[in-house]
Design a protein around this motif. Structure first.
Motif, mmCIF file in Angstrom:
data_model
loop_
_atom_site.group_PDB
_atom_site.id
_atom_site.type_symbol
_atom_site.label_atom_id
_atom_site.label_comp_id
_atom_site.label_asym_id
_atom_site.label_seq_id
_atom_site.Cartn_x
_atom_site.Cartn_y
_atom_site.Cartn_z
ATOM 1 N N SER A 17 0.829 -1.205 0.000
ATOM 2 C CA SER A 17 0.000 0.000 0.000
ATOM 3 C C SER A 17 0.860 1.250 0.000
ATOM 4 O O SER A 17 1.987 1.248 0.494
ATOM 5 C CB SER A 17 -0.894 0.024 1.244
ATOM 6 N N LEU A 18 0.301 2.304 -0.550
ATOM 7 C CA LEU A 18 0.887 3.636 -0.497
ATOM 8 C C LEU A 18 -0.243 4.632 -0.335
ATOM 9 O O LEU A 18 -1.361 4.386 -0.792
ATOM 10 C CB LEU A 18 1.667 3.974 -1.772
ATOM 11 N N ARG A 19 0.095 5.768 0.276
ATOM 12 C CA ARG A 19 -0.881 6.843 0.407
ATOM 13 C C ARG A 19 -0.285 8.103 -0.202
ATOM 14 O O ARG A 19 0.758 8.589 0.242
ATOM 15 C CB ARG A 19 -1.241 7.088 1.873
ATOM 16 N N LEU A 20 -0.951 8.616 -1.227
ATOM 17 C CA LEU A 20 -0.553 9.869 -1.854
ATOM 18 C C LEU A 20 -1.356 11.010 -1.258
ATOM 19 O O LEU A 20 -2.533 10.837 -0.940
ATOM 20 C CB LEU A 20 -0.769 9.814 -3.362
ATOM 21 N N SER A 21 -0.704 12.154 -1.146
ATOM 22 C CA SER A 21 -1.389 13.349 -0.693
ATOM 23 C C SER A 21 -1.166 14.475 -1.689
ATOM 24 O O SER A 21 -0.135 14.515 -2.373
ATOM 25 C CB SER A 21 -0.882 13.775 0.686
ATOM 26 N N CYS A 22 -2.115 15.383 -1.748
ATOM 27 C CA CYS A 22 -2.011 16.551 -2.612
ATOM 28 C C CYS A 22 -2.458 17.756 -1.802
ATOM 29 O O CYS A 22 -3.596 17.787 -1.318
ATOM 30 C CB CYS A 22 -2.881 16.371 -3.845
ATOM 31 N N ALA A 23 -1.549 18.706 -1.646
ATOM 32 C CA ALA A 23 -1.850 19.932 -0.916
ATOM 33 C C ALA A 23 -2.101 21.052 -1.910
ATOM 34 O O ALA A 23 -1.313 21.256 -2.846
ATOM 35 C CB ALA A 23 -0.694 20.286 0.004
ATOM 36 N N ALA A 24 -3.190 21.779 -1.716
ATOM 37 C CA ALA A 24 -3.575 22.861 -2.624
ATOM 38 C C ALA A 24 -3.462 24.211 -1.943
ATOM 39 O O ALA A 24 -3.798 24.358 -0.765
ATOM 40 C CB ALA A 24 -5.007 22.643 -3.099
ATOM 41 N N SER A 25 -2.989 25.188 -2.702
ATOM 42 C CA SER A 25 -2.966 26.550 -2.203
ATOM 43 C C SER A 25 -4.289 27.225 -2.552
ATOM 44 O O SER A 25 -5.084 26.698 -3.325
ATOM 45 C CB SER A 25 -1.825 27.323 -2.848
ATOM 46 N N THR A 78 -6.643 19.592 1.238
ATOM 47 C CA THR A 78 -5.895 18.408 0.816
ATOM 48 C C THR A 78 -6.817 17.342 0.230
ATOM 49 O O THR A 78 -8.006 17.267 0.569
ATOM 50 C CB THR A 78 -5.129 17.783 1.992
ATOM 51 N N VAL A 79 -6.249 16.560 -0.639
ATOM 52 C CA VAL A 79 -6.885 15.328 -1.095
ATOM 53 C C VAL A 79 -5.872 14.208 -0.923
ATOM 54 O O VAL A 79 -4.665 14.427 -1.056
ATOM 55 C CB VAL A 79 -7.360 15.387 -2.565
ATOM 56 N N ASP A 80 -6.376 13.041 -0.626
ATOM 57 C CA ASP A 80 -5.528 11.878 -0.432
ATOM 58 C C ASP A 80 -5.971 10.750 -1.355
ATOM 59 O O ASP A 80 -7.144 10.684 -1.753
ATOM 60 C CB ASP A 80 -5.596 11.384 1.012
ATOM 61 N N LEU A 81 -5.037 9.879 -1.662
ATOM 62 C CA LEU A 81 -5.341 8.681 -2.430
ATOM 63 C C LEU A 81 -4.694 7.506 -1.719
ATOM 64 O O LEU A 81 -3.470 7.371 -1.719
ATOM 65 C CB LEU A 81 -4.820 8.793 -3.864
ATOM 66 N N GLN A 82 -5.524 6.694 -1.098
ATOM 67 C CA GLN A 82 -5.046 5.474 -0.441
ATOM 68 C C GLN A 82 -5.052 4.356 -1.471
ATOM 69 O O GLN A 82 -6.111 4.035 -2.021
ATOM 70 C CB GLN A 82 -5.948 5.115 0.744
ATOM 71 N N MET A 83 -3.891 3.793 -1.718
ATOM 72 C CA MET A 83 -3.753 2.756 -2.735
ATOM 73 C C MET A 83 -3.369 1.445 -2.054
ATOM 74 O O MET A 83 -2.306 1.354 -1.427
ATOM 75 C CB MET A 83 -2.682 3.163 -3.754
ATOM 76 N N ASN A 84 -4.246 0.468 -2.165
ATOM 77 C CA ASN A 84 -4.047 -0.840 -1.556
ATOM 78 C C ASN A 84 -3.931 -1.910 -2.635
ATOM 79 O O ASN A 84 -4.314 -1.691 -3.781
ATOM 80 C CB ASN A 84 -5.208 -1.161 -0.623
#
Length: 126
Positions: A17-25, A78-84
């Motif tokens: 698994s990996l978790r991606l994050s995206c931070a927005a201004s 923020t948005v996250d993407l949990q990848m399993n």
């Protein structure tokens, strides 16, 4: 103007698994539908998952349905993407994108997105 910065990519074994994050201004994050796209070497960019402005609606590509989960936190921009259950075919550069929209719909088309992050590499070894 919205700036997007992804983080969380890396190398993982198949099944991991990996978790991606995206931070927005910006102060109008909740006005944007958000999406994750990916592009593997030699292939076109493809839609992975999208979420509407409130987080109440999501749409997944068939290839990731049941394995990936997208979420957003409008208070934190923020948005996250949990990848399993990652597979080697998930290997790609993953991009976060923002689409300004007044509707409550998920945006699927890449050309409907207004802003893109720089991308983060995800590599899944077999």
């Amino acid at each position: 103007q919205v700036q997007l910065v992804e983080s969380g990519g890396g190398l993982v074994q198949a099944g991991g698994s990996l978790r991606l994050s995206c931070a927005a201004s910006g102060r109008t994050f909740s006005s944007y539908a958000m999406g994750w796209f990916r592009q593997a070497p030699g292939q076109e960019r493809e839609f992975v998952v999208g979420i509407n402005w409130s987080g109440g609606s999501t749409k997944y590509a068939d290839s990731v349905k049941g394995r990936f989960i997208m979420s957003r936190d409008n208070a934190k921009n923020t948005v996250d993407l949990q990848m399993n259950s990652l597979k080697p075919e998930d290997t790609a550069v993953y991009y976060c994108a923002a689409a300004f929209t007044s509707s409550g719909s998920v945006v699927v088309r890449g050309d409907s997105y207004d802003y893109w992050g720089q991308g983060t590499q995800v590599t899944v070894s077999s």
